[in-house]
Design an enzyme around this catalytic site. Structure first.
Site, PDB file in Angstrom:
ATOM      1  N   ARG A  98       0.750  -1.356   0.090  1.00 42.26           N
ATOM      2  CA  ARG A  98       0.029   0.051   0.000  1.00 42.26           C
ATOM      3  C   ARG A  98       0.861   1.229  -0.185  1.00 42.26           C
ATOM      4  O   ARG A  98       0.768   2.213  -0.668  1.00 42.26           O
ATOM      5  CB  ARG A  98      -1.040  -0.046   1.228  1.00 42.26           C
ATOM      6  CG  ARG A  98      -1.930  -1.339   1.215  1.00 42.26           C
ATOM      7  CD  ARG A  98      -2.811  -1.397   2.619  1.00 42.26           C
ATOM      8  NE  ARG A  98      -3.415  -0.286   2.510  1.00 42.26           N
ATOM      9  CZ  ARG A  98      -4.723  -0.243   2.062  1.00 42.26           C
ATOM     10  NH1 ARG A  98      -5.220  -1.275   1.688  1.00 42.26           N
ATOM     11  NH2 ARG A  98      -5.431   0.815   2.323  1.00 42.26           N
ATOM     12  N   SER A 158      -3.029 -11.258  -5.782  1.00 43.40           N
ATOM     13  CA  SER A 158      -3.148 -11.784  -4.538  1.00 43.40           C
ATOM     14  C   SER A 158      -3.816 -13.178  -4.572  1.00 43.40           C
ATOM     15  O   SER A 158      -4.507 -13.650  -5.410  1.00 43.40           O
ATOM     16  CB  SER A 158      -4.105 -11.078  -3.643  1.00 43.40           C
ATOM     17  OG  SER A 158      -4.089 -11.622  -2.083  1.00 43.40           O
ATOM     18  N   ARG A 159      -3.374 -13.948  -3.474  1.00 47.15           N
ATOM     19  CA  ARG A 159      -3.995 -15.348  -3.415  1.00 47.15           C
ATOM     20  C   ARG A 159      -5.190 -15.409  -3.129  1.00 47.15           C
ATOM     21  O   ARG A 159      -6.114 -16.367  -3.021  1.00 47.15           O
ATOM     22  CB  ARG A 159      -2.996 -16.074  -2.595  1.00 47.15           C
ATOM     23  CG  ARG A 159      -1.620 -16.501  -3.015  1.00 47.15           C
ATOM     24  CD  ARG A 159      -0.647 -17.135  -1.942  1.00 47.15           C
ATOM     25  NE  ARG A 159      -0.694 -16.410  -0.998  1.00 47.15           N
ATOM     26  CZ  ARG A 159       0.396 -16.829   0.038  1.00 47.15           C
ATOM     27  NH1 ARG A 159       0.750 -17.982   0.130  1.00 47.15           N
ATOM     28  NH2 ARG A 159       0.230 -16.106   1.249  1.00 47.15           N
ATOM     29  N   HIS A 184       9.274 -12.206   3.516  1.00 40.95           N
ATOM     30  CA  HIS A 184      10.567 -12.693   2.880  1.00 40.95           C
ATOM     31  C   HIS A 184      10.701 -14.110   2.496  1.00 40.95           C
ATOM     32  O   HIS A 184      11.355 -14.471   1.330  1.00 40.95           O
ATOM     33  CB  HIS A 184      11.779 -11.938   3.461  1.00 40.95           C
ATOM     34  CG  HIS A 184      11.621 -11.828   4.906  1.00 40.95           C
ATOM     35  ND1 HIS A 184      11.164 -10.975   5.746  1.00 40.95           N
ATOM     36  CD2 HIS A 184      12.242 -12.927   5.901  1.00 40.95           C
ATOM     37  CE1 HIS A 184      11.314 -11.089   7.029  1.00 40.95           C
ATOM     38  NE2 HIS A 184      11.789 -12.484   7.070  1.00 40.95           N
ATOM     39  N   LYS A 219      12.970  -5.823   0.680  1.00 41.54           N
ATOM     40  CA  LYS A 219      14.071  -6.330   1.501  1.00 41.54           C
ATOM     41  C   LYS A 219      13.489  -7.018   2.712  1.00 41.54           C
ATOM     42  O   LYS A 219      12.226  -6.801   3.069  1.00 41.54           O
ATOM     43  CB  LYS A 219      14.948  -5.190   1.863  1.00 41.54           C
ATOM     44  CG  LYS A 219      14.405  -4.126   3.120  1.00 41.54           C
ATOM     45  CD  LYS A 219      13.101  -3.536   2.820  1.00 41.54           C
ATOM     46  CE  LYS A 219      12.599  -3.149   4.291  1.00 41.54           C
ATOM     47  NZ  LYS A 219      11.055  -2.992   4.013  1.00 41.54           N
ATOM     48  N   ASP A 248      14.208  -8.224   9.472  1.00 35.59           N
ATOM     49  CA  ASP A 248      13.197  -7.200   9.263  1.00 35.59           C
ATOM     50  C   ASP A 248      13.725  -5.742   9.571  1.00 35.59           C
ATOM     51  O   ASP A 248      13.576  -4.970   8.811  1.00 35.59           O
ATOM     52  CB  ASP A 248      11.889  -7.253  10.079  1.00 35.59           C
ATOM     53  CG  ASP A 248      10.719  -7.915   9.395  1.00 35.59           C
ATOM     54  OD1 ASP A 248      10.128  -7.210   8.697  1.00 35.59           O
ATOM     55  OD2 ASP A 248      10.570  -9.492   9.256  1.00 35.59           O
TER      56      ASP A 248
END
Length: 325
Positions: free
Chosen positions: A17, A35-36, A75, A96, A177
């Protein structure tokens, strides 16, 4: 900023977003989201005026109206999403940390080279104007010989065991993170360290709650870095040289003020850029420039691979291994 490429957004979480808001406000073209969960894709497309919503990542990758895909999944899922997009002939901008480890990062780099597409890590901090200015100052010798980098990234984030940050199956912990920011910063300024010392405090779920790192270099330079996910700190960074210093004010990894000092810590220069967005559009602009033939200027893919190797070494030192590795 002008734009030539058509962007597709893979996943619809918070970071996606933020990225789309900056793309939209900076004149980039977003043509699809995937999206799934089909309902999530539909809602995301409606909110941001995106013409095409896809109920699977495979449909997004196959969309002929998409040139580049931004991968915004957690990730551990980056490798599969990135390879899916690359095999469909799409350029990829991957959030990242680039992957969960160096092995996966190298697979992406190799596959992108084979397919002739651009793959780039979305370490958005690297592309911000104050970081570009910092690199220029260091290259000019404005603070003499660089000796030390100090940086932290500490936040107060959810600590309940079910949250992804606490879940080893989702690559949880402070290091990947949050710690990726100061690690990438140290590598940007000093390069890959010759040795690494690290200590961590672990959560009940087996991921790092906080990690302290010292990077050492053969010529005597050092980086002192820290990350934590349950204590919010100053989030500042400084580069010390033999004739001065450069301080990145709070919050150093976002658009902020840079101050250069002389040897006695008298202010020599203050730099700030007038940025009204979060600043994520600068990485998109560099990817588009690379697609057009420009050389990497802020974060080459081989450096992203090397950074994942540094993070792998830190994890080895602190004893953090993820399921399946």
């Amino acid at each position: 900023m002008s734009t030539a490429l058509r962007w597709g957004i893979l996943a619809t979480g918070h970071i996606a977003r933020s990225f789309v808001l900056d793309l939209r406000d900076s004149g980039f073209t977003v043509t699809a989201v995937g999206s799934r969960a089909p309902a999530a894709a539909d809602a995301f497309a409606a909110e941001f005026g995106i013409p095409n919503a896809h109920g699977s990542y495979e449909q997004l990758a196959a969309d002929p109206e998409v040139d580049v895909i931004y991968v915004a999944t957690p990730h551990p899922q980056h490798i599969d999403a990135a390879l899916l997009a690359i095999d469909a002939g799409k350029h990829v901008l991957i959030e990242k940390p680039f992957t969960i480890n160096r092995t996966d990062a190298q697979r992406i780099a190799d596959r992108a080279a084979e397919r002739g597409v651009v793959a780039m890590e979305a370490m958005w901090t690297r592309f911000l104007p104050h970081m570009v200015h910092l690199r220029g100052l260091l290259e000019s010798g404005a603070i003499g010989e660089v000796r030390t980098v100090m940086a932290d990234h500490t936040q107060s984030l959810p600590t309940h065991p079910e949250h992804r940050l606490q879940n080893p199956h989702l690559g949880g912990g402070a290091l990947l993170d949050l710690g990726v920011y100061p690690v990438s910063f140290a590598v940007d300024v000093l390069g890959i360290p010759s040795s690494i010392a690290a200590h961590a405090s672990m959560t009940a779920t087996g991921v790092d709650r906080q990690t302290a790192m010292i990077f050492s270099y053969d010529d005597g330079r050092q980086a002192v870095l820290h990350c934590a996910l349950d204590t919010a700190g100053s989030n500042r960074a400084v580069v010390l040289g033999t004739t001065g210093a450069i301080e990145l004010d709070r919050v150093w990894y976002t658009p902020t003020t840079l101050t250069r000092y002389d040897r006695e810590w008298n202010v020599v220069e203050r730099f700030s850029a007038d940025i009204t967005t979060r600043g994520m559009q600068f990485q998109a602009a560099e990817l588009e420039a690379r697609v057009a033939g420009a050389a990497p200027t802020s974060l080459p893919i081989d450096e992203s691979v090397a950074i994942m190797g540094v993070l792998d070494e830190v994890r080895s030192v602190i004893g953090l291994r993820y399921p399946g590795e």
